[in-house]
Scaffold this motif. Sequence first.
Motif, short mmCIF file in Angstrom:
data_model
loop_
_atom_site.label_atom_id
_atom_site.label_comp_id
_atom_site.label_asym_id
_atom_site.label_seq_id
_atom_site.Cartn_x
_atom_site.Cartn_y
_atom_site.Cartn_z
N LEU A 1 0.84 -1.20 0.00
CA LEU A 1 0.00 0.00 0.00
C LEU A 1 0.88 1.25 0.00
N GLY A 2 1.94 1.19 0.79
CA GLY A 2 2.84 2.33 0.86
C GLY A 2 3.46 2.65 -0.48
N LYS A 3 3.79 1.61 -1.23
CA LYS A 3 4.40 1.82 -2.53
C LYS A 3 3.41 2.49 -3.48
N ARG A 4 2.19 2.03 -3.44
CA ARG A 4 1.17 2.61 -4.32
C ARG A 4 0.98 4.09 -4.03
N LEU A 5 1.06 4.45 -2.75
CA LEU A 5 0.81 5.84 -2.37
C LEU A 5 2.11 6.64 -2.31
N ALA A 6 3.21 6.00 -2.71
CA ALA A 6 4.53 6.64 -2.67
C ALA A 6 4.83 7.22 -1.29
N ILE A 7 4.63 6.39 -0.29
CA ILE A 7 4.89 6.82 1.08
C ILE A 7 6.28 6.34 1.48
N ARG A 8 6.97 7.16 2.24
CA ARG A 8 8.33 6.82 2.61
C ARG A 8 8.37 5.85 3.77
N GLN A 9 9.57 5.35 4.02
CA GLN A 9 9.71 4.27 4.98
C GLN A 9 9.29 4.67 6.39
N GLN A 10 9.61 5.88 6.81
CA GLN A 10 9.36 6.23 8.21
C GLN A 10 7.88 6.16 8.58
N PRO A 11 6.97 6.76 7.80
CA PRO A 11 5.55 6.59 8.14
C PRO A 11 5.10 5.14 8.08
N LEU A 12 5.67 4.36 7.16
CA LEU A 12 5.27 2.96 7.08
C LEU A 12 5.72 2.20 8.32
N ALA A 13 6.90 2.53 8.80
CA ALA A 13 7.39 1.89 10.02
C ALA A 13 6.45 2.24 11.19
N THR A 14 6.04 3.50 11.24
CA THR A 14 5.10 3.91 12.29
C THR A 14 3.79 3.13 12.16
N ALA A 15 3.32 2.97 10.92
CA ALA A 15 2.07 2.22 10.70
C ALA A 15 2.22 0.79 11.20
N GLN A 16 3.38 0.21 10.98
CA GLN A 16 3.58 -1.17 11.42
C GLN A 16 3.54 -1.29 12.93
N VAL A 17 4.11 -0.30 13.60
CA VAL A 17 4.07 -0.34 15.06
C VAL A 17 2.62 -0.18 15.55
N TYR A 18 1.87 0.69 14.88
CA TYR A 18 0.46 0.85 15.24
C TYR A 18 -0.26 -0.50 15.16
#
Lengths: 355, 519
Positions: A58-75
Motif C-alpha cells: 500500500l505504501g508503494k502505491r501511495l509513494a509513502i516513505r519508509q518512516q511513516p510505514l514503520a510507524t504504521a507497522q508499530v500501530y
Amino acid sequence: MAANFWESTQRRYWQFTKDELANIRQALVDADPNLVQSFPLPQQRHLNLYLTQQVNRLGKRLAIRQQPLATAQVYLKRFYLRVEIRRTNPYLFIATAVYLACKMEECPQHIRLVVQEARSLWPSEFIGQDISKLGECEFFLISEMSSQLIIHQPYRTLTTLQSDFELTQDEIMLAWTIINDHYITDLPLLYPPHTIALTAMLLAIVLRPANTPGNSGGQNAGPVVTAQGAAGGLAMAANAFQAQAQARAAAVAAAAMSGGGGNSGPGTPVMTPQASFSGFSPTTENPTEIKKAPDARYAKAQRFAAWLAESNVDLEAMIDCAQELISFYECHEQYNEKMTKEAISRFIKARGLDK
Amino acid sequence: MHNHHQQYHASAPTFPLSSLFPALSASASASTSTSTSSGDFFQIPGGFNLSMNQARNARAEVSYQQQQQQQQQQQHSQHAYSSGIGPIAYQSKVRVTDKYKVIGFISSGTYGRVYKALGRHGQPGEFAIKKFKPDKEGEQVTYTGISQSAVREMALCSELQHPNVIRLVEIILEDKCIFMVFEYAEHDLLQIIHHHTQQPRHPIPPNTIKSIMFQLLNGCQYLHTNWVLHRDLKPANIMVTSSGEVKIGDLGLARLFYKPLHSLFSGDKVVVTIWYRAPELLLGSRHYTPAIDMWAVGCIFAELLSLRPIFKGEEAKMDSKKTVPFQRNQMQKIVDIMGLPTKDRWPLLTAMPEYSQLATLQQPLGSNHSAHHGHHGYHNPHHRPAPNAATASVSHLEKWYYNTINQQISASAAANGAVSLSCLDKEGYSLLAGLLEYDPEKRLTAAQALEHPFFKTGDQISANCFAGCKMEYPHRRVSQDDNDIRTAGSLPGTKRTFTQVSQSYGGDDHLHGRKRVKE
C-alpha cells in the motif's frame, strides 16, 4: 517525551518482556478460544511478515516513505495486542494504520485516496468505497493505543551515529534494511530503538554488504535466507559479541578494581554470549568469511565493540535482538504467502468482515 | 530530492543476508516465486453484507439521561452480536457523561466547544473538556477521518508532561466525537490583560509579569528541547491556574520538527495568529525554527507591559487557496516600531522570498509620532517621505518600552494599589529587545531567555504569578445555556454572543479560520 525516549509513552506503556507479550496474546486466545480454533493462522512471525508486506504494498502505491510505514507497522502491532486479529479485517486496519501514521509523520494522505488504493490492492477483501469505515477504524485504532501515537524509531539513532563509526554507504544501507526488517518481528515491542539500531549497525559491520547491491528478486522479492547463511551471519555476530563482551568484562573488571564497583546497576547483563552462540562458533561452520574479512573492517568492528563496552547499552538485549533477527531470517524459509493470505481471507469471509 | 532517498523508501523488506552470500543465489529464484504468487490473491469472491455500523446509526443524539437505559440495552445486544459472527462496531469503553458531570459551557470555535466539568467518581479538581466537532455529511454525522490538527494535539498532549504545559487527563473517542479532558485553568493571559484595561486602567504588577514570563519561557524551553514547535502562542492560549501556575495550552497547531520529511511550510502554509507572527514567517520563510515561538513570546511580553497587542496589524485574506499573500499591514506595524530590517542586522534577510516587498513599505514613523503605535488604519504611502536607509532602520523599541513602563498611574489606580512598571528598568528592555530580534538566529532562545538578568534582579521569581497580589482576578465565565456535551456539537452555528473581551479581540479569527473565542 518526543525527544526523550526514556520518558516517552513508548517506553512507559509499549515495551514488554517476551513473557508479557506471550501472556497478552494468550489472553486474547482465551477470551474466545472457539474463534481462534475455527480459524487457524500461521505462526506469528509469518503473519507479521504478511502484514508487513501488505503495508509496504500500500505504501508503494501511495509513494509513502519508509518512516511513516514503520510507524504504521508499530500501530498494527500495538493494536493486535489489544484486539484479536480474527475480529478485524486486517486489510482495513492496515489501510487505517497507514492513513493515521501519515498524519502523525506530517505527510498526510487523503482518506479517499487511501481507500481507493486499498480497494484496488485488495479488491475482494477490502471494504467498499465508504470512507466512514476507515474513519471508524481510526477511532478504534487510536482508542486501543490510548492516543499514544508518537513512535521512536531506530532510524534516528542510525543517522546520528553512522558518521561516528565511519560506516560506508553500503553498511548504512544494510543497517537500514535490517531496521526495516525488524518491524516484521516483535522487536519493536521488546527493545528500545537505539538497541535495535546498534544491533543493526553491528550486523551491518560484521556481515558486510555483498558486492552486488540488492538481491536479484527485485523490489517485491520475498525475503530469502538459508540456514547456512544465517549460521554464517550468526557466527560472525557471535564473534563480534565475544570480542565486545570481553572488552566489556575487562572494563567492568577495571572499574571494580578502581574501587568504584557500584556502577554495575540493576539489570547489568550477565554476559553469556558463548552459551548463546555455542552452536555457531566460528570454528564449527562457515569460518572462512570472517577470516577473509579485510583488516580495516575488522578494526571497525573492534572499534564499535570497544565503544559498546564503554557505553551503558544493554548488551544482552543486543544479543537477543541479533538472535531474533537471524532466527527470523531462518524461519522465513517456511513462509508461504499464499497460505497466509488464504487463512486471513477465510475468517474475513466467514465473519463478513469485508462489508 | 525524492529520488535521492529512493533506496531507503518503502520498498518491500529487503533481506540482507541473501545479498551477502553469493552462495545463496539459488534461493534468490525462490524469492521470485514468492513475489509472483501474490498475483493470485485477488480472486476471492465477495461475501457477506454485514455492516460495521449496525446499530450505531440508530442511536439518536439525545441527552444521556434520557437514553441511558436504551443504550445499555443496545450495548448488550451489540455485544451478543459481536461475540457470535460478524464485525464489531467501534464502541468507546468509557462514556464521557458516565465519568464527568458537565457544569457549564466555556467557549466555542470552528474546532468545537469547550466545557467545564467535574468528575463523577471523585476525581480531584475541575476539568475542561474540549470536544472536537464531528464532521457532517448532510444531516448525518459520519466518520470522515480525524483532522491532522486533532491528531497532533492528541499525540503531543498524551506525551507531554511539564508543570508549564497544560495537562491532559484523558482522551475519550465516543460517538464520532473526540473529547480531550484537560486540567481546568481558571484564567488565561487574555483575560488577565483585559482585567487590567478596565477602568481605572492599571498595569499588571511587575512581579506577576516576571513570574508569568519565567513560567512561559520554562514551558517553551521544555517544548523546544523536545522538538515541539507550538506555532500559536498568544495570550488566549496561555492558561493560568488559580494558584498562579502558567500553562501553555492549545497544541492544535503544534508539531514535531525533528528532521521533517518535508519543509515545515509545505505542511501548513500559515502558522501563528497574525499579531504574533515572526518577521521570517511574514517574509515567506519556508524553513523556520523555535525562534518563531520566541517572537510570539516577545509580543506577549510587550502586551503584558502595555495591555495591548504591540503589532496589531490587519490580516490580508488569502485570495486563492494556493498563494499566501504578503502581510503588508502586519509587517508595517512591526517596521513602525522596530525600524526596517537590514542586511547588517539580519544577514539572511535578502534570501527571504518576500524580501523585495520590504521596499514597498513606508518609512517607520519618526520621532514626531507618538510611540503609542498602532491604532491608525492602513497607511497611505503618499503621505510619508520616501524611505531613507539610515533613518528607516532605526528601532523605536527602546522608546516604546520606556514610554510604556514609565506611564503615569492614575490616582484612582494608585489608590487601588497599582504599582508602576518602571522598576523593570533596562533589564526589561534588554529581554524584550532580545526576543523581538529580527534575525531568528540572533533571537534569544528559551534557554537563553531564562538565564537573562531580568529574572535575576529584584525579588525572587515566584512559582505563583499571583504571589503578593491583593486582588483576585475574575473567574472564567461559564455559561449554563448549553450544558449538553453530547448533543451540542452537532448544532451548527450555535456560537455564543461575544462578550466584551472577545470583541476587543474580535479579529482573532486569522488562522485557518479558527475562531478563538475566550470568555
